[in-house]
Design an enzyme around this catalytic site. Structure first.
Site, PDB file in Angstrom:
ATOM      1  N   HIS A 148     -12.183   8.831  12.097  1.00  0.00           N
ATOM      2  CA  HIS A 148     -13.030   8.021  11.458  1.00  0.00           C
ATOM      3  C   HIS A 148     -13.728   8.644   9.981  1.00  0.00           C
ATOM      4  O   HIS A 148     -13.833   9.833  10.207  1.00  0.00           O
ATOM      5  CB  HIS A 148     -14.299   7.494  12.134  1.00  0.00           C
ATOM      6  CG  HIS A 148     -15.005   6.241  11.511  1.00  0.00           C
ATOM      7  ND1 HIS A 148     -16.088   6.432  10.410  1.00  0.00           N
ATOM      8  CD2 HIS A 148     -14.586   5.022  11.918  1.00  0.00           C
ATOM      9  CE1 HIS A 148     -16.329   5.124  10.310  1.00  0.00           C
ATOM     10  NE2 HIS A 148     -15.630   4.364  11.135  1.00  0.00           N
TER      11      HIS A 148
ATOM     12  N   ASP B  11     -11.965   0.785  17.733  1.00  0.00           N
ATOM     13  CA  ASP B  11     -10.744   0.005  17.949  1.00  0.00           C
ATOM     14  C   ASP B  11     -10.161   0.501  19.232  1.00  0.00           C
ATOM     15  O   ASP B  11      -9.243  -0.242  19.751  1.00  0.00           O
ATOM     16  CB  ASP B  11      -9.960   0.024  16.701  1.00  0.00           C
ATOM     17  CG  ASP B  11     -10.371  -0.766  15.844  1.00  0.00           C
ATOM     18  OD1 ASP B  11     -11.182  -1.820  15.771  1.00  0.00           O
ATOM     19  OD2 ASP B  11     -10.318  -0.171  14.494  1.00  0.00           O
TER      20      ASP B  11
HETATM   21  N1  CMC Z   1      -4.119  10.998  14.414  1.00  0.00           N
HETATM   22  C1  CMC Z   1      -3.581  12.207  14.312  1.00  0.00           C
HETATM   23  N2  CMC Z   1      -4.178  12.860  13.232  1.00  0.00           N
HETATM   24  C2  CMC Z   1      -5.185  12.104  12.561  1.00  0.00           C
HETATM   25  C3  CMC Z   1      -5.574  10.799  12.928  1.00  0.00           C
HETATM   26  C4  CMC Z   1      -4.982  10.201  14.097  1.00  0.00           C
HETATM   27  N3  CMC Z   1      -5.500   8.923  14.370  1.00  0.00           N
HETATM   28  N4  CMC Z   1      -6.763  10.596  12.168  1.00  0.00           N
HETATM   29  C5  CMC Z   1      -6.687  11.565  11.224  1.00  0.00           C
HETATM   30  N5  CMC Z   1      -5.933  12.413  11.480  1.00  0.00           N
HETATM   31  C6  CMC Z   1      -5.689  13.867  10.756  1.00  0.00           C
HETATM   32  C7  CMC Z   1      -5.051  13.848   9.533  1.00  0.00           C
HETATM   33  O1  CMC Z   1      -3.650  13.598   9.597  1.00  0.00           O
HETATM   34  C8  CMC Z   1      -5.757  14.856   8.679  1.00  0.00           C
HETATM   35  O2  CMC Z   1      -5.044  15.964   9.215  1.00  0.00           O
HETATM   36  P1  CMC Z   1      -4.762  17.238   7.999  1.00  0.00           P
HETATM   37  O3  CMC Z   1      -6.260  17.800   7.627  1.00  0.00           O
HETATM   38  O4  CMC Z   1      -4.095  18.134   8.935  1.00  0.00           O
HETATM   39  O5  CMC Z   1      -4.007  16.381   7.001  1.00  0.00           O
HETATM   40  C9  CMC Z   1      -7.235  14.863   9.348  1.00  0.00           C
HETATM   41  O6  CMC Z   1      -7.097  14.241  10.577  1.00  0.00           O
HETATM   42  C10 CMC Z   1      -7.946  14.305   8.486  1.00  0.00           C
HETATM   43  O7  CMC Z   1      -7.649  12.927   8.466  1.00  0.00           O
HETATM   44  P2  CMC Z   1      -7.742  11.721   7.128  1.00  0.00           P
HETATM   45  O8  CMC Z   1      -6.651  10.765   7.123  1.00  0.00           O
HETATM   46  O9  CMC Z   1      -7.895  12.507   5.956  1.00  0.00           O
HETATM   47  O10 CMC Z   1      -9.221  11.077   7.351  1.00  0.00           O
HETATM   48  P3  CMC Z   1      -9.750   9.807   6.653  1.00  0.00           P
HETATM   49  O11 CMC Z   1     -11.196   9.848   6.736  1.00  0.00           O
HETATM   50  O12 CMC Z   1      -8.995   9.724   5.554  1.00  0.00           O
HETATM   51  O13 CMC Z   1      -9.175   8.762   7.474  1.00  0.00           O
HETATM   52  C11 CMC Z   1      -8.812   6.956   9.223  1.00  0.00           C
HETATM   53  C12 CMC Z   1      -9.902   8.024   8.453  1.00  0.00           C
HETATM   54  C13 CMC Z   1      -9.657   6.104  10.330  1.00  0.00           C
HETATM   55  C14 CMC Z   1      -8.004   6.151   8.277  1.00  0.00           C
HETATM   56  C15 CMC Z   1      -7.943   8.036  10.153  1.00  0.00           C
HETATM   57  O14 CMC Z   1      -8.843   8.744  11.138  1.00  0.00           O
HETATM   58  C16 CMC Z   1      -6.846   7.026  10.748  1.00  0.00           C
HETATM   59  O15 CMC Z   1      -5.879   6.558  10.215  1.00  0.00           O
HETATM   60  N6  CMC Z   1      -6.939   6.773  12.008  1.00  0.00           N
HETATM   61  C17 CMC Z   1      -6.117   5.762  12.738  1.00  0.00           C
HETATM   62  C18 CMC Z   1      -6.451   4.443  12.442  1.00  0.00           C
HETATM   63  C19 CMC Z   1      -7.700   3.825  13.054  1.00  0.00           C
HETATM   64  O16 CMC Z   1      -8.060   4.081  14.251  1.00  0.00           O
HETATM   65  N7  CMC Z   1      -8.454   3.128  12.265  1.00  0.00           N
HETATM   66  C20 CMC Z   1      -9.718   2.498  12.485  1.00  0.00           C
HETATM   67  C21 CMC Z   1     -10.987   3.114  11.935  1.00  0.00           C
HETATM   68  S1  CMC Z   1     -12.397   2.648  12.638  1.00  0.00           S
HETATM   69  C22 CMC Z   1     -12.686   0.957  12.424  1.00  0.00           C
HETATM   70  C23 CMC Z   1     -12.339   0.424  11.036  1.00  0.00           C
HETATM   71  O17 CMC Z   1     -12.790   1.076  10.019  1.00  0.00           O
HETATM   72  O18 CMC Z   1     -12.043  -0.790  10.907  1.00  0.00           O
END
Ligand code: CMC
Length: 428
Positions: free
Chosen positions: A306, A363
């Site tokens: 998140h 989720d």
């Molecule tokens: N599985 C594997 N790796 C992950 C995940 C995941 N679910 N989420 C983040 N990472 C890794 C990402 O690859 C990155 O690694 P590195 O630093 O080595 O490049 C690190 O963790 C930081 O992640 P980020 O993508 O830069 O973080 P963000 O704040 O931009 O994205 C997110 C947040 C929610 C989009 C992401 O965690 C994600 O894609 N999660 C899965 C989708 C999900 O569950 N979304 C629902 C969010 S909560 C409800 C809502 O908002 O509606």
């Protein structure tokens, strides 16, 4: 503590005021930065950008705290109802008994859709995703109700808000009924908000349909938990679109599209599909987690991570408990829940997830509940949208009432070609 910060640019020094919120959050006010220095700020993904001051929802992502209008989500989950929470978010305070009765009564009066919506849904392809159908239907409300579109007219706005909250479950259920080729079901105003939605989803004209109170209660709980989450992607979309002074229906329709994406609300559908894949492909949860760690985009651990929570998402804790309770009460055993629990346990102990502070989010378990109560996976995000509606409305209204309100219009750092002459086609 200092109430301003100094910024030195070349030989110029300027003071940036520090704004402090009621929970001690601090931010630099850079609204005069460009006029004073010619510089803008650059913050891809807006991780450090506050787009507004807001009194609606407080989140402390490090401590795992979520409060609507100051009230902890745990208390609202235990004691409130979705429509009461909607009132709280939109009006800024809990209603009295009389106010709540009037509010629920007014919303209930607006549950029916214009009969022409039958042909509207009928015109959509059978396999239309419910989020596309809901966004289109909410957008279409502005064609059916041109009498209540002026964002600056208080009475018109109130009618729009009641119409939207009242009709959204009906529209979402119509999207589902259309996709399975069943007759669209009229609302029953003797039922609660959540029960009415289940009725419109699962009743048919041929048989009596009784809504299970266990399902009614858990659905209401899920709606409460999704009701607002401050400046997330879809809410920021609703605000940005609304800032052009377009009507509420058009703004919310855009928000529904933003929510649909798999990084946002669409994750709940993706979680259940991920759990089903693990079950059906016969891979172990450990193997799946290893693939997610390897950066395989098809194996991202959906429902994990998140932007704001670097600790347990408080909504997830409530949903996980509800998930076990409901499955037990309904006598449902599902392999999907076992897989989810296993995945969570492995990921929470794994260095990759620990280092990056990736915890299960709202989720992760919600889909297991939706699945257990008979909701098809492609409807999960539409239910999220139903829940998020009061938040979108409250944030949209707060923006319009803000003395600092102006159209949202970010800037950019241009990185394209510098001035170059047009080349006639024969010389290219
Ligand atoms: N599985 C594997 N790796 C992950 C995940 C995941 N679910 N989420 C983040 N990472 C890794 C990402 O690859 C990155 O690694 P590195 O630093 O080595 O490049 C690190 O963790 C930081 O992640 P980020 O993508 O830069 O973080 P963000 O704040 O931009 O994205 C997110 C947040 C929610 C989009 C992401 O965690 C994600 O894609 N999660 C899965 C989708 C999900 O569950 N979304 C629902 C969010 S909560 C409800 C809502 O908002 O509606």
């Amino acid at each position: 503590m200092a109430d301003s910060a100094e910024l030195r640019v070349g030989d110029q020094t300027i003071n940036l005021p520090i704004i402090e919120g009621s929970e001690g959050e601090r931010g630099l006010d850079i609204s005069k930065l460009r006029s004073q220095t010619g510089l803008i700020t650059l913050d891809p993904g807006y991780g450090n950008t506050g787009s507004c001051q807001s009194a609606i929802t407080f989140i402390d992502g490090e401590k795992g705290i979520l409060r609507y209008r100051g009230i902890p989500i745990e208390q609202l989950a235990e004691k409130s109802t979705f429509l009461e929470v909607a009132y709280l978010l939109i009006h800024g305070k809990l209603p009295t008994q009389a106010e709540l009765e009037e509010y629920v009564g007014s919303i209930t009066l607006h549950t029916m859709l214009h009969e022409d919506f039958r042909s509207f849904f009928g015109a959509l392809p059978k396999d239309a995703h419910p989020m596309a159908a809901c966004s289109a239907a909410v957008g279409a409300l502005s064609t059916f109700y041109p009498d209540s579109l002026d964002p600056s007219d208080e009475r018109q706005l109130e009618i729009s808000i009641h119409r939207l909250i009242a009709k959204m479950p009906n529209m979402a259920a119509c999207a589902y009924k259309h996709s399975i080729g069943q007759p669209l079901i009229y609302p029953r105003n003797d039922l609660s908000y959540a029960a009415n939605f289940m009725h419109m989803m699962f009743a048919t004209p041929c048989e009596h349909y009784e809504v299970d109170p266990v399902i009614e209660k858990v659905l209401d709980l899920l709606l409460i938990l999704h009701a607002d989450h401050e400046q997330n992607c879809s809410t920021s979309t609703v605000r940005l679109v609304g800032s052009s002074m377009v009507n509420l229906f058009a703004s919310v329709s855009a928000g529904i599209n933003a929510l649909w994406g798999r990084s946002h609300g669409g994750a709940n559908q993706e979680v259940i599909e991920m759990l089903a894949r693990i079950r059906d492909e016969g891979i172990t949860t450990k193997q799946f987690v290893d693939r997610a760690k390897a950066g395989d985009d098809n194996a991202r651990l959906m429902g994990f991570g998140h932007r704001v929570y670097k600790n347990f998402d408080p909504r997830m804790k409530i949903i996980k408990k509800a998930c076990f309770d409901v499955l037990e009460k309904l006598g449902v055993r599902t392999k999907l829940l076992e897989i989810a629990v296993e995945l969570e346990e492995i990921a929470l102990k794994d260095d990759y997830f620990v280092e990056r502070k990736l915890y299960p989010n709202v989720d992760f378990y919600s889909g297991v509940i939706y699945n257990a109560i008979g909701t098809p996976a492609n409807m999960f995000t539409a239910i999220f949208a139903l829940g998020r509606l009061p938040g979108w409305i409250a944030q949209w209204s707060e923006m319009h009432d803000d003395p600092a309100f102006k159209i949202g219009r970010p800037r950019q750092i241009y990185t394209g070609e510098t001035m170059s002459d047009y080349v006639p086609i024969e010389k290219r």
